[in-house]
Design a protein around this motif. Structure first.
Motif, PDB file in Angstrom:
ATOM      1  N   GLN A  77      74.194  82.194  33.029  1.00 22.21           N
ATOM      2  CA  GLN A  77      73.483  82.677  31.687  1.00 22.21           C
ATOM      3  C   GLN A  77      73.533  81.132  31.204  1.00 22.21           C
ATOM      4  OE1 GLN A  77      77.527  83.771  30.342  1.00 22.21           O
ATOM      5  NE2 GLN A  77      76.504  84.339  27.789  1.00 22.21           N
ATOM      6  N   ALA A  78      74.213  80.317  31.775  1.00 23.85           N
ATOM      7  CA  ALA A  78      74.615  78.765  31.100  1.00 23.85           C
ATOM      8  C   ALA A  78      73.072  78.171  31.082  1.00 23.85           C
ATOM      9  CB  ALA A  78      75.335  77.761  31.755  1.00 23.85           C
ATOM     10  N   ILE A  79      72.351  78.379  32.304  1.00 23.34           N
ATOM     11  CA  ILE A  79      71.380  77.842  32.713  1.00 23.34           C
ATOM     12  C   ILE A  79      70.311  77.996  32.109  1.00 23.34           C
ATOM     13  CG2 ILE A  79      69.090  76.959  34.690  1.00 23.34           C
ATOM     14  CD1 ILE A  79      71.593  77.490  36.531  1.00 23.34           C
ATOM     15  N   GLY A  80      70.138  79.929  32.119  1.00 20.62           N
ATOM     16  CA  GLY A  80      68.947  80.446  31.078  1.00 20.62           C
ATOM     17  C   GLY A  80      68.772  80.378  29.878  1.00 20.62           C
ATOM     18  N   ALA A  81      70.005  79.737  29.282  1.00 27.17           N
ATOM     19  CA  ALA A  81      70.700  79.722  27.896  1.00 27.17           C
ATOM     20  C   ALA A  81      68.612  78.002  27.168  1.00 27.17           C
ATOM     21  CB  ALA A  81      71.312  78.927  27.581  1.00 27.17           C
ATOM     22  N   TYR A  82      68.904  77.268  27.991  1.00 25.29           N
ATOM     23  CA  TYR A  82      68.247  76.731  27.935  1.00 25.29           C
ATOM     24  C   TYR A  82      67.070  76.693  28.217  1.00 25.29           C
ATOM     25  CZ  TYR A  82      71.342  72.672  28.084  1.00 25.29           C
ATOM     26  OH  TYR A  82      72.544  71.972  27.531  1.00 25.29           O
ATOM     27  N   SER A  83      65.988  77.859  28.162  1.00 26.53           N
ATOM     28  CA  SER A  83      64.710  78.263  27.447  1.00 26.53           C
ATOM     29  C   SER A  83      63.953  77.358  26.402  1.00 26.53           C
ATOM     30  CB  SER A  83      64.862  80.152  28.318  1.00 26.53           C
ATOM     31  OG  SER A  83      64.579  79.946  29.828  1.00 26.53           O
ATOM     32  N   LEU A  84      63.411  77.250  26.376  1.00 25.01           N
ATOM     33  CA  LEU A  84      62.156  76.831  25.064  1.00 25.01           C
ATOM     34  C   LEU A  84      61.071  76.796  25.452  1.00 25.01           C
ATOM     35  CD1 LEU A  84      63.025  75.659  22.688  1.00 25.01           C
ATOM     36  CD2 LEU A  84      61.981  73.281  23.811  1.00 25.01           C
ATOM     37  N   THR A 120      58.313  72.854  26.654  1.00 25.14           N
ATOM     38  CA  THR A 120      58.293  73.478  26.977  1.00 25.14           C
ATOM     39  C   THR A 120      59.565  73.155  28.016  1.00 25.14           C
ATOM     40  OG1 THR A 120      56.010  74.671  26.460  1.00 25.14           O
ATOM     41  CG2 THR A 120      57.161  76.178  27.930  1.00 25.14           C
ATOM     42  N   VAL A 121      60.885  74.949  28.306  1.00 26.07           N
ATOM     43  CA  VAL A 121      61.470  74.661  28.819  1.00 26.07           C
ATOM     44  C   VAL A 121      61.912  76.043  29.852  1.00 26.07           C
ATOM     45  CG1 VAL A 121      64.077  74.261  30.216  1.00 26.07           C
ATOM     46  CG2 VAL A 121      62.700  72.935  28.705  1.00 26.07           C
ATOM     47  N   GLU A 122      61.233  76.526  31.032  1.00 32.46           N
ATOM     48  CA  GLU A 122      61.807  77.334  31.674  1.00 32.46           C
ATOM     49  C   GLU A 122      62.939  78.376  32.646  1.00 32.46           C
ATOM     50  OE1 GLU A 122      57.415  78.423  33.213  1.00 32.46           O
ATOM     51  OE2 GLU A 122      56.998  78.704  30.693  1.00 32.46           O
ATOM     52  N   CYS A 123      63.610  78.662  32.444  1.00 33.54           N
ATOM     53  CA  CYS A 123      65.044  78.108  33.289  1.00 33.54           C
ATOM     54  C   CYS A 123      64.906  80.020  33.249  1.00 33.54           C
ATOM     55  CB  CYS A 123      65.770  77.840  33.079  1.00 33.54           C
ATOM     56  SG  CYS A 123      65.800  76.200  32.420  1.00 33.54           S
ATOM     57  N   ASP A 124      64.618  79.933  34.856  1.00 31.07           N
ATOM     58  CA  ASP A 124      65.306  81.472  35.698  1.00 31.07           C
ATOM     59  C   ASP A 124      66.819  81.040  35.716  1.00 31.07           C
ATOM     60  OD1 ASP A 124      65.818  83.624  36.481  1.00 31.07           O
ATOM     61  OD2 ASP A 124      64.443  83.086  38.372  1.00 31.07           O
ATOM     62  N   GLY A 125      67.971  82.029  35.164  1.00 35.42           N
ATOM     63  CA  GLY A 125      69.031  81.233  36.048  1.00 35.42           C
ATOM     64  C   GLY A 125      69.310  82.086  36.702  1.00 35.42           C
ATOM     65  N   ALA A 144      42.241  61.504  27.998  1.00 33.30           N
ATOM     66  CA  ALA A 144      42.039  63.114  27.809  1.00 33.30           C
ATOM     67  C   ALA A 144      42.952  63.637  26.851  1.00 33.30           C
ATOM     68  CB  ALA A 144      42.541  64.067  29.096  1.00 33.30           C
ATOM     69  N   THR A 145      42.173  64.921  26.406  1.00 29.90           N
ATOM     70  CA  THR A 145      43.670  65.783  25.155  1.00 29.90           C
ATOM     71  C   THR A 145      44.494  66.876  25.948  1.00 29.90           C
ATOM     72  OG1 THR A 145      41.119  67.527  25.042  1.00 29.90           O
ATOM     73  CG2 THR A 145      41.449  65.432  23.661  1.00 29.90           C
ATOM     74  N   ASP A 146      43.865  66.910  26.852  1.00 27.13           N
ATOM     75  CA  ASP A 146      44.833  68.151  27.404  1.00 27.13           C
ATOM     76  C   ASP A 146      45.311  67.537  29.071  1.00 27.13           C
ATOM     77  OD1 ASP A 146      42.469  67.909  29.319  1.00 27.13           O
ATOM     78  OD2 ASP A 146      42.374  69.596  29.433  1.00 27.13           O
ATOM     79  N   ASN A 147      46.316  66.696  28.905  1.00 28.35           N
ATOM     80  CA  ASN A 147      47.795  66.335  29.965  1.00 28.35           C
ATOM     81  C   ASN A 147      48.481  66.830  29.796  1.00 28.35           C
ATOM     82  OD1 ASN A 147      46.012  63.499  30.178  1.00 28.35           O
ATOM     83  ND2 ASN A 147      46.265  63.391  28.178  1.00 28.35           N
ATOM     84  N   ARG A 148      48.844  67.760  31.126  1.00 31.25           N
ATOM     85  CA  ARG A 148      50.453  67.588  31.280  1.00 31.25           C
ATOM     86  C   ARG A 148      51.247  67.608  32.377  1.00 31.25           C
ATOM     87  NH1 ARG A 148      50.017  74.759  31.141  1.00 31.25           N
ATOM     88  NH2 ARG A 148      49.066  74.454  29.604  1.00 31.25           N
ATOM     89  N   ILE A 149      52.480  67.421  32.606  1.00 31.91           N
ATOM     90  CA  ILE A 149      53.537  68.076  33.350  1.00 31.91           C
ATOM     91  C   ILE A 149      54.137  68.471  33.782  1.00 31.91           C
ATOM     92  CG2 ILE A 149      52.461  65.145  33.722  1.00 31.91           C
ATOM     93  CD1 ILE A 149      55.992  64.797  33.151  1.00 31.91           C
ATOM     94  N   VAL A 150      54.491  69.023  34.952  1.00 35.47           N
ATOM     95  CA  VAL A 150      55.530  70.308  35.267  1.00 35.47           C
ATOM     96  C   VAL A 150      56.478  69.350  35.878  1.00 35.47           C
ATOM     97  CG1 VAL A 150      55.384  72.571  36.094  1.00 35.47           C
ATOM     98  CG2 VAL A 150      53.107  72.278  34.669  1.00 35.47           C
ATOM     99  N   THR A 151      57.579  69.537  35.883  1.00 41.18           N
ATOM    100  CA  THR A 151      58.369  69.411  36.592  1.00 41.18           C
ATOM    101  C   THR A 151      60.414  70.817  37.093  1.00 41.18           C
ATOM    102  OG1 THR A 151      58.419  66.981  36.165  1.00 41.18           O
ATOM    103  CG2 THR A 151      60.497  67.803  37.068  1.00 41.18           C
ATOM    104  N   ARG A 152      59.212  70.987  38.595  1.00 41.48           N
ATOM    105  CA  ARG A 152      60.774  72.310  38.648  1.00 41.48           C
ATOM    106  C   ARG A 152      61.287  71.714  39.464  1.00 41.48           C
ATOM    107  NH1 ARG A 152      56.107  74.348  37.238  1.00 41.48           N
ATOM    108  NH2 ARG A 152      55.036  76.534  38.539  1.00 41.48           N
ATOM    109  N   SER A 153      62.645  71.778  39.564  1.00 39.98           N
ATOM    110  CA  SER A 153      64.159  71.535  39.777  1.00 39.98           C
ATOM    111  C   SER A 153      64.758  73.012  39.603  1.00 39.98           C
ATOM    112  CB  SER A 153      64.793  70.658  38.905  1.00 39.98           C
ATOM    113  OG  SER A 153      65.810  70.336  40.169  1.00 39.98           O
ATOM    114  N   ARG A 154      66.080  72.877  41.122  1.00 44.12           N
ATOM    115  CA  ARG A 154      67.039  73.929  41.266  1.00 44.12           C
ATOM    116  C   ARG A 154      67.956  73.032  40.489  1.00 44.12           C
ATOM    117  NH1 ARG A 154      66.906  78.577  43.579  1.00 44.12           N
ATOM    118  NH2 ARG A 154      65.649  77.917  44.980  1.00 44.12           N
ATOM    119  N   ILE A 155      68.744  73.928  40.037  1.00 42.32           N
ATOM    120  CA  ILE A 155      69.966  73.050  39.482  1.00 42.32           C
ATOM    121  C   ILE A 155      70.845  73.451  39.668  1.00 42.32           C
ATOM    122  CG2 ILE A 155      71.331  72.565  36.449  1.00 42.32           C
ATOM    123  CD1 ILE A 155      68.197  72.163  36.821  1.00 42.32           C
TER     124      ILE A 155
END
Length: 155
Positions: A77-84, A120-125, A144-155
């Motif tokens: 629940q705590a991890i899932g609440a951080y999804s934005l 964007t924050v996508e958390c799978d509780g 460039a106009t469309d720069n993006r980084i994605v960082t994935r981590s297990r909490i």
């Protein structure tokens, strides 16, 4: 008199050629400096985006409840609440720790990476995996106009 005829100075043509060569060299140095500055700013933006993504992951870890290690439901629940969902501007502060952390994070994106930066924050509780995405535009420096980084981590 014979010695004076052999001792001639630089003519006007030689001086003009020397000034032209020196001017071209200085223009080359200026162009190199401009390019270096542009790439340095782009690199700084990328570094700030990575730092911001790790800052959000750290905020999630810090906010876990004390019983998160022993209570999987509370942890999920705590991890899932951080999804934005994608946020490009700070919204009104929410009052909860989660909302305050999210708003502070979005504000830091705007300040650190640049205006128009979105996060964007996508958390799978259930699995405890969070994916932090930072998107920004480097067109003001010719990038460039469309720069993006994605960082994935297990909490």
């Amino acid at each position: 008199m014979g010695g004076r005829r052999n001792a001639t100075g630089a003519g006007l043509l030689e001086v003009l050629v020397a000034v032209l060569v020196m001017g071209i060299g200085l223009l080359g140095i200026a162009a190199t400096q401009s390019t270096t500055l542009k790439y340095s700013q782009d690199s700084m933006g990328r570094s700030q985006a990575v730092i911001a993504s790790y800052a959000m992951l750290d905020a999630i870890r810090v906010a876990l409840p004390d019983d998160a290690a022993t209570n999987p439901a509370a942890r999920a629940q705590a991890i899932g609440a951080y999804s934005l969902s994608r946020a490009c501007a700070s919204r009104e502060s929410g009052g909860s720790l989660v909302k305050e952390s999210q708003q502070a994070w979005v504000a830091s994106l705007q300040e650190g990476v640049g205006p128009g930066t979105c996060g964007t924050v996508e958390c799978d509780g259930a699995s405890g995996v969070c994916a932090i995405t930072v998107e920004w535009d480097e067109s003001r420096t010719g990038g460039a106009t469309d720069n993006r980084i994605v960082t994935r981590s297990r909490i």
